[in-house]
Design a protein around this motif. Sequence first.
Motif, PDB file in Angstrom:
ATOM      1  N   ASP A   7       0.967  13.234   7.003  1.00 46.03           N
ATOM      2  CA  ASP A   7       2.144  12.361   7.107  1.00 46.03           C
ATOM      3  C   ASP A   7       3.332  13.059   6.446  1.00 46.03           C
ATOM      4  OD1 ASP A   7       3.825  10.242   7.551  1.00 46.03           O
ATOM      5  OD2 ASP A   7       3.120   9.084   5.826  1.00 46.03           O
ATOM      6  N   ARG A  49       0.847  -1.192   0.000  1.00 47.00           N
ATOM      7  CA  ARG A  49       0.000   0.000   0.000  1.00 47.00           C
ATOM      8  C   ARG A  49       0.880   1.238   0.000  1.00 47.00           C
ATOM      9  NH1 ARG A  49      -5.191   1.603   1.382  1.00 47.00           N
ATOM     10  NH2 ARG A  49      -5.397   3.652   2.366  1.00 47.00           N
ATOM     11  N   GLY A  53      -3.510   5.097  -0.664  1.00 48.38           N
ATOM     12  CA  GLY A  53      -4.151   5.871   0.385  1.00 48.38           C
ATOM     13  C   GLY A  53      -3.541   7.255   0.464  1.00 48.38           C
ATOM     14  N   TYR A 112      -6.924  11.406   6.309  1.00 48.26           N
ATOM     15  CA  TYR A 112      -6.311  10.158   5.865  1.00 48.26           C
ATOM     16  C   TYR A 112      -7.408   9.178   5.478  1.00 48.26           C
ATOM     17  CZ  TYR A 112      -7.310   8.723  10.693  1.00 48.26           C
ATOM     18  OH  TYR A 112      -7.929   8.459  11.894  1.00 48.26           O
ATOM     19  N   GLU A 169       1.036   5.175   0.709  1.00 49.55           N
ATOM     20  CA  GLU A 169       0.395   6.327   1.355  1.00 49.55           C
ATOM     21  C   GLU A 169       1.014   7.593   0.781  1.00 49.55           C
ATOM     22  OE1 GLU A 169      -2.033   6.536   3.502  1.00 49.55           O
ATOM     23  OE2 GLU A 169      -2.329   4.413   4.011  1.00 49.55           O
ATOM     24  N   ASP A 190      -2.587  10.491   3.314  1.00 52.55           N
ATOM     25  CA  ASP A 190      -2.464  10.986   4.682  1.00 52.55           C
ATOM     26  C   ASP A 190      -1.777  12.341   4.587  1.00 52.55           C
ATOM     27  OD1 ASP A 190      -2.034  11.553   7.321  1.00 52.55           O
ATOM     28  OD2 ASP A 190      -1.261   9.574   7.854  1.00 52.55           O
TER      29      ASP A 190
END
Length: 394
Positions: free
Chosen positions: A263, A157, A258, A217, A159, A260
């Motif tokens: 982040d 995944r 994904g 997120y 991010e 975020d």
Amino acid sequence: MTLWTVPDHFRDELPPAAERLESLRRQWLDRLRVHGYQLVAPPLIEYLDALTVGSGRDLAERTFQVVDPLTGKPVAVRPDMTPQIARIDAHLLNRSGVTRLCYAGPVAHARPANLLALREPWQLGAELYGHAGVEADCEVACLLLRLLAEAGLRHVRLECAHMAIFRALTRGWSEADAETLFTLLRAKDRADLQRFLAGQELPAEVRAALLWLPHAYGGEEVLAEARRRLPDWPEIAAARTQLTALAKALAAEGAAVGFDLADLRGYYYHTGVMFAAFAPGSAAAVALGGRYDGMGAAFGRARPATGFSIDLRAVVTLLPLSPLPGAILAPALGADAPAKQRTALVERVAALRAAGEVVVDELPGHPRESWFEAGCTRQLVWERGAWHVVPFAE
């Protein structure tokens, strides 16, 4: 302390893990080469200023520092290879067009990234210089996914975030306040974030946007929500567009994507799209990447730049380790062995090695079981006028 121990958060790599590390390094560098990424090999130690100037300040706390006994100048063991590759692009190659470079080697950290992290990651990466468009970010992110998939990592995944959103919302802030905010957002410390922002004189839309970021997120709905929650400024709109393009490119590779938006990492380092790759079984990212335009300015020439780096050791811990292929023991012939046998043995061993087999030369005076311990599962025996490979009898 005993002489056979190593410092905390360092580790010896033993068979077959060391073999897997080297095999994966070769496999990935070969894959990068056919995509046009040229291999460079910077030194393990550089002058401290070269590693920590400008964008490299993010690395200062992780840097081993010593004094060069030849010059008396401060030098450092590299904590990351990207600043070195930026120096090579900006100062040594000095090309005008797109430059693709790759690298692999150990780095050392004065402090571990987390309680379980090693302080000597084996870093492999690819960097693309000279193209400011999101096409370059899509290329390197998709290439990262392919490498991980080829190694056997499934269900990775990515991010994604974008530094331009933070930069736009903190335009005009003092560096100290911006760094404090950066730290609070990274930690998703909502209570302290609210207290910190209460002491700042901010437009209502900026305050609301910053308070929303720790909640930003999830999946594609994050970008849709960002259109409502963030100010409609050109740089923020451009960031959303770039993240959308990156997500589409990654989805075409079959990746789980994904977002975020809090982040954040690399306060002095990143300038645009950022991404981190997570694999099942790993609490920390196995690879990091993103845009870092301008890092080369410290070396005389700023260039658009984007890329990724993978921690080979972190990846190998997630992969099943196959036992090493069994070796073949070639016997030590006595002085009275016929010349025909000797010549035939040399030719047979050469042919086996050329075919990729591991052939171990027996040395006299060692018990047979020691060769089995050394990995020999087969042996060469002289039968019917020729050397034949047969199972090894322990």
